[in-house]
Design an enzyme around this catalytic site. Sequence first.
Site, PDB file in Angstrom:
ATOM      1  N   PRO A  18      14.912  16.144 -11.255  1.00  0.00           N
ATOM      2  CA  PRO A  18      15.390  15.125 -11.964  1.00  0.00           C
ATOM      3  C   PRO A  18      15.593  15.173 -13.428  1.00  0.00           C
ATOM      4  O   PRO A  18      14.777  15.931 -14.182  1.00  0.00           O
ATOM      5  CB  PRO A  18      14.596  13.996 -11.555  1.00  0.00           C
ATOM      6  CG  PRO A  18      13.180  14.775 -11.405  1.00  0.00           C
ATOM      7  CD  PRO A  18      13.729  16.160 -10.939  1.00  0.00           C
ATOM      8  N   CYS A 122       7.036  14.566 -17.702  1.00  0.00           N
ATOM      9  CA  CYS A 122       8.167  14.309 -18.585  1.00  0.00           C
ATOM     10  C   CYS A 122       7.139  14.289 -20.133  1.00  0.00           C
ATOM     11  O   CYS A 122       6.055  13.803 -20.370  1.00  0.00           O
ATOM     12  CB  CYS A 122       8.492  12.889 -18.923  1.00  0.00           C
ATOM     13  SG  CYS A 122       9.799  12.335 -20.015  1.00  0.00           S
TER      14      CYS A 122
END
Length: 395
Positions: A18, A122
């Site tokens: 992603p 992240c």
Amino acid sequence: MTLSLGRYTLGTPVVLAPMAGVTNAPFRQLCQEAARAGLPTPEQAPAIHATDVPEGIFVSEMVTSRALVERTPESMRIIQAAPGEKVRSVQLYGVDPATVRAAVRMLVSEDRADHIDLNFGCPVPKVTKRGGGAVLPWKRDLFAAIVRGAVQEAGEVPITVKMRMGIDEDHLTYLDAARSARDAGVAWVALHGRTAAEHYSGTAHWDAIARLKEAITDIPVLGNGDIWSAEDALAMVEQTGCDGVVVGRGCQGRPWLFTDLVAGFAGSEVRVRPRLREVAGVLRRHAELMVDHMGEEDRALRELRKHMAWYLKGYPAGGDARRALALVDSLADLDAKLADLDLDAPYPGEAAEGKRGRAGSPKVPHLPEGWLDSREIDGRLAALLAQAELSVSGG
């Protein structure tokens, strides 16, 4: 080489990572079509040509659990499936166990996803300064509660975890986190071989992926980091023993990399080496899909601008042409700018391959005050995390 995900057996052990602003439905569609182009012939491998066998997993942009529960227009756009998508894969971000539970419950009860990946990788400051992403596994109880709750709500829908090695070299978390995720019942764990502090700089630590595979033997372990070619993917599997690979920046501007990956894992030497005319054709189709997806031509072309330099990497397009393409605002404008290129230019070889996207440089992660004082959550940090879902936009 195959890879299992719940009731699915993947024809190729490859996952599209992603990426915010990149892996929306149009780009995923291009990657999936490219993957199918790399399959062996039906005569060579009839099993993986079955209509229900996915070529790989193609994960959506990250969506925040709070935005999803509130059904914001952007979060609903992010989870929109691509046409023909065999496994609808959504990556979910969250720091509050109850909100993550609610988001998973929504996705499953409303039949909006076939696979849910949890983001613990992240490294960007707006996420880490609130205790999310790559720094969250430092808080063992919080990490366990989020993963366990997601698995419980998901039922038959497989939950996976994507993470980094830890905050920095002195605060590694990946081995503990992987064991916790395994015990909670996830389908696999994927490791990006960098810490949050390293961001995307330097060289990914494939040795950490090997250590994780040695430690976790009862569920698949996937490797991520510095896969720029099919040869890199095969080398990662050989060197680390991992069960599959996750590909991110390497496919930016190169959806046809998935043709190479599928072919490579099938033992084929087929590789896509497009002339500039073929690249322009893919770029034009990307634009059309973006317009259909967003419903607004000007917005779609603005979103596409970031892809221009990736598509043109290594090809003979001068600075003026590149700057012009980075400002396109309509399909007609795009057509005119593409027509100005030397479309007969051949594939430029290594100049079109290798690293792409911004690597950045190592930096001290932004953390909540006192985050490193303990591996557990106290009342003050619990209150901070309750607000974190509100401060990170979905996607």
